[in-house]
Design a protein around this motif. Structure first.
Motif, PDB file in Angstrom:
ATOM      1  N   CYS A 190       0.850  -1.186   0.000  1.00  0.00           N
ATOM      2  CA  CYS A 190       0.000   0.000   0.000  1.00  0.00           C
ATOM      3  C   CYS A 190       0.883   1.232   0.000  1.00  0.00           C
ATOM      4  O   CYS A 190       1.871   1.290   0.723  1.00  0.00           O
ATOM      5  CB  CYS A 190      -0.886   0.026   1.239  1.00  0.00           C
ATOM      6  SG  CYS A 190      -1.949  -1.397   1.369  1.00  0.00           S
ATOM      7  N   PHE A 191       0.553   2.191  -0.823  1.00  0.00           N
ATOM      8  CA  PHE A 191       1.262   3.476  -0.798  1.00  0.00           C
ATOM      9  C   PHE A 191       0.385   4.496  -0.122  1.00  0.00           C
ATOM     10  O   PHE A 191      -0.825   4.544  -0.348  1.00  0.00           O
ATOM     11  CB  PHE A 191       1.554   3.956  -2.220  1.00  0.00           C
ATOM     12  CG  PHE A 191       2.631   3.181  -2.889  1.00  0.00           C
ATOM     13  CD1 PHE A 191       3.938   3.262  -2.439  1.00  0.00           C
ATOM     14  CD2 PHE A 191       2.351   2.365  -3.978  1.00  0.00           C
ATOM     15  CE1 PHE A 191       4.941   2.548  -3.064  1.00  0.00           C
ATOM     16  CE2 PHE A 191       3.345   1.647  -4.608  1.00  0.00           C
ATOM     17  CZ  PHE A 191       4.648   1.743  -4.149  1.00  0.00           C
ATOM     18  N   LEU A 192       1.036   5.319   0.704  1.00  0.00           N
ATOM     19  CA  LEU A 192       0.322   6.423   1.325  1.00  0.00           C
ATOM     20  C   LEU A 192       0.417   7.601   0.363  1.00  0.00           C
ATOM     21  O   LEU A 192       1.516   8.040   0.029  1.00  0.00           O
ATOM     22  CB  LEU A 192       1.011   6.756   2.647  1.00  0.00           C
ATOM     23  CG  LEU A 192       0.146   7.450   3.676  1.00  0.00           C
ATOM     24  CD1 LEU A 192      -0.891   6.473   4.206  1.00  0.00           C
ATOM     25  CD2 LEU A 192       1.020   7.970   4.806  1.00  0.00           C
ATOM     26  N   GLY A 214      -0.057  -6.870 -17.630  1.00  0.00           N
ATOM     27  CA  GLY A 214      -1.070  -5.969 -17.108  1.00  0.00           C
ATOM     28  C   GLY A 214      -0.904  -4.597 -17.692  1.00  0.00           C
ATOM     29  O   GLY A 214       0.183  -4.265 -18.180  1.00  0.00           O
ATOM     30  N   PRO A 215      -1.972  -3.809 -17.660  1.00  0.00           N
ATOM     31  CA  PRO A 215      -1.876  -2.458 -18.210  1.00  0.00           C
ATOM     32  C   PRO A 215      -0.984  -1.575 -17.329  1.00  0.00           C
ATOM     33  O   PRO A 215      -0.561  -1.994 -16.250  1.00  0.00           O
ATOM     34  CB  PRO A 215      -3.321  -1.966 -18.184  1.00  0.00           C
ATOM     35  CG  PRO A 215      -3.973  -2.757 -17.102  1.00  0.00           C
ATOM     36  CD  PRO A 215      -3.284  -4.083 -17.091  1.00  0.00           C
ATOM     37  N   ASN A 216      -0.715  -0.377 -17.763  1.00  0.00           N
ATOM     38  CA  ASN A 216       0.066   0.561 -16.953  1.00  0.00           C
ATOM     39  C   ASN A 216      -0.602   0.749 -15.597  1.00  0.00           C
ATOM     40  O   ASN A 216      -1.814   0.870 -15.521  1.00  0.00           O
ATOM     41  CB  ASN A 216       0.128   1.924 -17.640  1.00  0.00           C
ATOM     42  CG  ASN A 216       1.168   1.911 -18.737  1.00  0.00           C
ATOM     43  OD1 ASN A 216       2.146   1.172 -18.650  1.00  0.00           O
ATOM     44  ND2 ASN A 216       0.940   2.684 -19.778  1.00  0.00           N
ATOM     45  N   GLY A 217       0.212   0.737 -14.559  1.00  0.00           N
ATOM     46  CA  GLY A 217      -0.333   0.971 -13.223  1.00  0.00           C
ATOM     47  C   GLY A 217      -0.921  -0.265 -12.586  1.00  0.00           C
ATOM     48  O   GLY A 217      -1.518  -0.177 -11.523  1.00  0.00           O
ATOM     49  N   ALA A 218      -0.734  -1.445 -13.213  1.00  0.00           N
ATOM     50  CA  ALA A 218      -1.320  -2.654 -12.649  1.00  0.00           C
ATOM     51  C   ALA A 218      -0.570  -3.119 -11.405  1.00  0.00           C
ATOM     52  O   ALA A 218      -1.100  -3.853 -10.588  1.00  0.00           O
ATOM     53  CB  ALA A 218      -1.317  -3.766 -13.695  1.00  0.00           C
TER      54      ALA A 218
HETATM   55  N1  LIG Z   1       6.359   5.389  -4.895  1.00  0.00           N
HETATM   56  C1  LIG Z   1       5.058   5.410  -5.135  1.00  0.00           C
HETATM   57  N2  LIG Z   1       4.259   6.198  -4.428  1.00  0.00           N
HETATM   58  C2  LIG Z   1       2.934   6.206  -4.650  1.00  0.00           C
HETATM   59  N3  LIG Z   1       2.314   5.462  -5.549  1.00  0.00           N
HETATM   60  C3  LIG Z   1       3.071   4.632  -6.303  1.00  0.00           C
HETATM   61  C4  LIG Z   1       4.477   4.574  -6.137  1.00  0.00           C
HETATM   62  N4  LIG Z   1       4.957   3.679  -7.015  1.00  0.00           N
HETATM   63  C5  LIG Z   1       3.895   3.219  -7.709  1.00  0.00           C
HETATM   64  N5  LIG Z   1       2.771   3.783  -7.272  1.00  0.00           N
HETATM   65  C6  LIG Z   1       1.413   3.490  -7.758  1.00  0.00           C
HETATM   66  O1  LIG Z   1       1.221   2.104  -7.709  1.00  0.00           O
HETATM   67  C7  LIG Z   1       0.527   1.652  -8.842  1.00  0.00           C
HETATM   68  C8  LIG Z   1       1.299   0.556  -9.510  1.00  0.00           C
HETATM   69  O2  LIG Z   1       2.435   1.099 -10.110  1.00  0.00           O
HETATM   70  P1  LIG Z   1       3.488   0.224 -10.926  1.00  0.00           P
HETATM   71  O3  LIG Z   1       3.838  -0.952 -10.137  1.00  0.00           O
HETATM   72  O4  LIG Z   1       4.578   1.111 -11.346  1.00  0.00           O
HETATM   73  O5  LIG Z   1       2.631  -0.217 -12.204  1.00  0.00           O
HETATM   74  P2  LIG Z   1       3.125  -0.908 -13.544  1.00  0.00           P
HETATM   75  O6  LIG Z   1       4.557  -1.186 -13.429  1.00  0.00           O
HETATM   76  O7  LIG Z   1       2.303  -2.124 -13.625  1.00  0.00           O
HETATM   77  O8  LIG Z   1       2.823   0.033 -14.648  1.00  0.00           O
HETATM   78  C9  LIG Z   1       0.301   2.864  -9.719  1.00  0.00           C
HETATM   79  O9  LIG Z   1      -1.026   3.308  -9.534  1.00  0.00           O
HETATM   80  C10 LIG Z   1       1.265   3.876  -9.207  1.00  0.00           C
HETATM   81  O10 LIG Z   1       0.709   5.165  -9.327  1.00  0.00           O
END
Ligand SMILES: Nc1ncnc2c1ncn2[C@@H]1O[C@H](COP(=O)(O)OP(=O)(O)O)[C@@H](O)[C@H]1O
Ligand SMILES: [Mg+2]
Lengths: 719, 252
Positions: free
Chosen positions: B10-12, B39-43
């Protein structure tokens, strides 16, 4: 593209293959050297580094020339006609004799010079002499109307000079404000002429053809510098030296510090770097060495250019005459430079490690630069000396040390304290940098990551990390002086006994509170992290025997060391003893006992366990003993230096006991009994404190031997 | 070789919201397998790999490589992993050779072995021409090749490839394709994340479909086809993640 397969090693990796033995500590040093070489070669190939190296002098010299102008103003140098030296006299006879002597001196000097062409003085800066008779020459001196008061009490004996019938020796006293550049220039000027006159007289006397007897005038010069009142008349060159060094090292260190930390993140190499199994501390240390190297290099380039400028502008001849660049001074200058570089590089690295980009890093640095100029300016205030608490104030201590060195030398022992405390601070800063560098928050721009810095590890740890243990020590110094100051403020509110309670409480806060906090945040197991394993009975008994029998020897050593510093210390000691006599022995014993016990919890407990996991036993014992001795010097106040030797020696004994017994308990027993006896013995056994009788010493020796044997054979069985 | 168990991150976010980037993710990858994390972007693909390597601390759950937990034994894990990601950079001031030897050193590869490995990788990836060139002067394709070599210099049994073809042209992509084939032949355990589905179809032996941090479906192409009735990953993906048309229709 040829595709080869090597299934055998491919799936195993080097780590498990016979190719890669576990790295020894020697390999670690070699690897560190290679890390440094990589960082250096990268940074030195960077155009921007080179620009800083060259640009720095360009930035610095306008500043320096302003400083020079200050200086020239102060010494009333008119660049066209050279400086004017102003002499004041009490009587006209003195003035006349002095003027005559200068005239003859000038002539002798010139006669010599026409023969030795190489020494010809720069005509452009040929100084003028101004002189005057004052009712109160000393007042004129303080008003800055003159540079030097010349007193020649027997001047009448040599007046008029042409009619001298026999050799005359005059005493000549020069009184001037200490550190005044004008006066120092004037004195050098006068002494040069007198020396020329003397040697020419001597030469004439010895000339074989010379038949006529020429009476000679011999002048014995005595300098009498007086302390400056307020010293607001001029800024001395010495006070500027630290500022210049600060500027040089900071400017040199800034770019590499940013490039090696925030730059990694900006270029996308940070992730692959921290994805490698290298300890961050090692990485950061390599970066640190690199930054120090570049900073020192930059400063050296600058010093050389500065020196060249001074020499070729002709200013050097006037400016540096009284500084007197001896090889020793150059060495000290270089040492100072290293010290500044060591400090700033560490602080810069810990700051820039927080940054995620160049821009952010630069924003962090501006406050640091401003903050560093503070100590530089405070360092110009008169009356501050590197001593006591000031010797451990970061940065200010180096500035003051620099000033002292140039104003006729610093106390080498306090200089050592400055160096050691600076190294402790630098180590703490690097440890912090290693913690921050590549942490989640920095690596991935993430807010929650910051909590990571203080988040406790998920698993209990056997011992603290060395950096956590060192951080405790770095915090102890300022905490100690804050508590001491608080204690002084509160003192009037309490009776004499309370002083002891307060000092015991302070010790508990410092030596138990800080490590306990650190252990909590590091999730360090109490039993192993503080060495609470139960020792064998023999070891504890040995500790007790040592504690009961070492004190006569330490007392004798202390008496011996005190004798060397004599009356000054005896006064302090007497004041303390009076206080101690008044307090109840139980209270005293409790105070000293508690102090000793908590010191053990930190030094032989927390610190020892932390270091022991990373170094061999002998090194752990040595490092803890030295730090133990060092801490006692800094915290010892007036008794500081006398405690270095005894405390360090005790540190070795205690470290050995800790190692041999595998537990902190025998050390606590030893230290508590030792401290109580050491402080109460003179009173209990009615000793004078100046001399310990041979009987006590012999008993002590026997007891110590027995105790050592017991500890030696009290080694834990399972090892 | 790789085991992921109920991994959650979980990210804060600013403003106190939390974002569950990875949610109770579990899967395993054996040696010799190429596992496609799709997975799509942001998965949450990148986040998963970072936790696997110990660069991010999981909020809960655990990941391990060769039996070593990535939070307890990060160094043992890092030693066994080669990482290629689209964002990896190079040290601009070093030559390609220095860069590779530097990383060999970081992984404590003995110098003689590093030298051999450098020659092998140089032949494999065709680095000979620019080995002595500063990294600042390399083209994008050349940089990617140096990066691919850098990830292999310590002969890791596990490879994590995070969108390795991002921003590359056809030729450079071909290099990556052959690189992955090579990894499979060497029997490494590979995780490949991508949103390029054809690419995944070509390389991977097994797939995990990730959507909003959750594993939606997992198995070989045949498994997935049987389960969903779709023939291509693209169709499956659209079906499983119930993604509608990307642009909502707007009535005028
Ligand atoms: N350091 C961070 N702080 C806050 N949110 C993050 C951080 N890193 C990634 N996220 C969030 O976590 C989700 C997954 O990101 P990510 O793993 O980079 O996706 P993917 O690589 O599949 O495109 C995204 O919604 C991104 O915005
Ligand atoms: Mg991603």
């Amino acid at each position: 593209m040829t595709l080869e397969t090597n299934n055998l090693e491919g799936s195993q990796g080097f780590r498990d293959s016979p190719l890669a033995p576990r790295p020894s500590s020697l390999d670690a040093v070699g690897r560190l050297a290679r890390l440094v070489r990589k960082e250096l070669s990268e940074i030195l190939r960077d155009r921007r580094t080179i620009i800083t190296l060259v640009l720095m002098p360009l930035l610095l010299y306008p500043l320096l020339s302003i400083a020079f102008q200050q200086f020239l103003l102060a010494s009333k140098v008119d660049p066209e006609s050279g400086p004017a030296y102003r002499f004041g006299f009490a009587t006209e006879v003195e003035e006349a004799v002095f003027a005559e002597m200068m005239k003859l001196g000038e002539r002798a000097l010139h006669a010599g010079k026409t023969r030795e062409k190489s020494q010809v003085e720069d005509e452009r800066v040929r100084p003028r002499i101004e002189s005057g008779v004052f009712d109160n020459p000393d007042a004129a001196l303080k008003d800055n109307q003159i540079d030097v008061v010349v007193r020649i009490p027997d001047a009448w004996m040599a007046w008029p000079l042409e009619q001298l019938e026999r050799d005359v020796a005059l005493d000549c006293e020069f009184r001037y404000l200490k550190g005044s550049p004008g006066a120092l220039g004037a004195l050098a000027f006068v002494e040069q002429r007198l020396a020329a006159k003397h040697s020419s007289d001597l030469e004439k006397r010895l000339r074989p053809k010379e038949r006529r007897f020429r009476p000679a005038l011999l002048v014995r010069v005595q300098r009498d510098p007086i302390e400056q009142p307020g010293a607001d008349g001029f800024i001395s060159l010495h006070a500027l030296v630290p500022l210049i060094l600060i500027l040089m090292t900071i400017t040199g260190a800034v770019y590499p510090a940013i490039d090696l930390t925030a730059g990694e993140r900006e270029r996308g190499t940070l992730e692959i770097l921290v994805a490698a199994p290298v300890p961050r501390l090692g990485l950061l240390f390599a970066k640190y060495v690199t930054v120090v190297t570049v900073a020192v290099l930059t400063a050296l380039v600058n010093l050389v250019t500065m020196w060249l400028t001074l020499t070729f502008s002709g200013l050097g001849a006037t400016l540096l005459k009284d500084v007197g660049f001896s090889p020793l001074l150059l060495l000290q200058l270089f040492g100072l430079l290293l010290l500044f570089a060591a400090f700033f590089s560490a602080v810069l690295l810990s700051l820039t490690s927080f940054a995620r980009s160049f821009k952010e890093a630069q924003a962090y640095l501006i406050p640091l630069m401003l903050a560093s100029l503070g100590p530089g300016v405070i360092g110009m205030l008169p009356g501050l000396r590197v001593e006591g608490p000031l010797a451990v104030v970061p940065l200010l201590n180096i500035v003051l040390l620099a000033r002292d060195l140039f104003q006729g030398g610093a106390d080498p022992l306090w200089a050592l304290v400055v160096v050691l405390s600076t190294l402790v601070y630098a180590a703490a800063a690097i440890a912090l940098a290693a913690r921050v560098f590549g942490a989640e928050g920095v690596l991935y721009n993430d807010q929650s990551g910051w909590a990571d810095l203080i988040r406790r590890p998920s698993q209990p740890q056997e011992a603290a990390t060395p950096s956590a243990a060192l951080w405790c020590l770095a915090l102890m110094l300022p905490a100690h002086f804050t508590l001491q100051w608080l204690g002084l403020q509160l003192r009037p509110l309490f009776d004499a006994d309370a002083v002891f309670v307060i000092s015991a409480a302070a010790a508990v806060v410092l030596f138990l509170g800080l490590p306990a906090l650190s252990a909590f945040f590091g999730r360090v197991r109490w039993s192993s992290g503080f060495g609470f394993a139960s020792p064998r009975f023999l070891a504890s008994a040995g500790g007790l025997a040592l504690g009961l029998s070492l004190w006569p020897w330490v007392l004798q050593l202390l008496a011996h060391l005190h004798a060397e510093r004599g009356a000054e210390l005896r006064e302090h000691l007497a004041a303390f003893l009076v206080q101690a006599q008044l307090a109840s022995p139980v209270l005293l014993a409790a105070t000293f006992g508690i102090q000793a016990a908590v010191e053990e919890l930190y030094f032989r407990g927390y610190l020892f366990a932390a270091l022991r996991r990373h170094m061999p036993a002998w090194m752990t014992i040595t490092v803890t003993a030295l730090l133990f001795g060092f801490l006692h010097v800094v915290m010892g106040g007036a008794f500081g230096w006398e405690r270095l030797l005894p405390s360090t020696l005790m540190g070795f004994v205690l470290g050995w006991v800790r190692w041999r017994s595998g537990s902190v308990w025998p050390c606590i027993v030893l230290h508590v009994s030792h401290n109580v006896l050491l402080n109460l013995a003179p009173r209990l056994f009615e000793m004078s404190g100046d001399e310990v009788s041979a009987g006590w010493l012999a008993a002590g020796a026997v007891g110590a031997a027995v105790g050592s044997m017991a500890v030696f054979f009290g080694k834990p069985r399972n090892e | 070789m790789i085991e992921v168990e109920r991994l959650t991150k979980c990210f804060l976010l600013l403003g106190g919201r939390t974002l569950t980037a990875v949610n109770e993710l579990s899967f395993t990858v054996r040696a010799g397998e190429v596992y496609g994390l799709l997975g799509p972007n942001g998965a949450g693909k990148t986040t998963t790999l970072r936790m696997l390597l110990g660069l991010l601390k999981p909020t809960s759950g655990q990941a391990s490589i060769a039996g070593f937990g990535s939070s307890n034994h990060p160094d043992e894990v890092k030693r066994r992993v080669g990482l290629v990601s689209a964002g990896s950079g190079l040290y601009q001031g070093l030559t390609a050779r220095e860069m590779l030897l530097f990383f060999a050193d970081l992984y404590a590869v003995p110098p003689s072995a590093a030298f051999q490995e450098l020659n092998r990788l140089s032949r494999l990836l065709g680095l000979d021409d620019f080995l002595e060139q500063r990294c600042a002067t390399l083209s994008t394709g050349q940089r990617q090749r140096v990066n691919l070599a850098r990830a292999l210099i310590h002969r890791p049994p596990v490879m994590l490839l995070d969108e390795p073809t991002l921003g590359l042209d056809v030729l450079a992509r071909q290099v990556v394709t052959e690189y992955i084939d090579h990894l499979r032949q060497e029997g490494k355990a590979v995780i490949l994340t991508t949103h390029h589905l054809e690419e995944a179809e070509r390389h991977c032996t097994r797939f995990g479909l990730l959507h909003k941090g959750q594993l939606v479906s997992e198995g070989t192409l045949a498994d997935l086809q049987a389960r969903t009735g779709c023939t291509t990953l693209m169709e499956m993906f659209l079906k499983l993640s119930k993604v509608g048309p990307a642009l909502h229709e707007v009535n005028t």
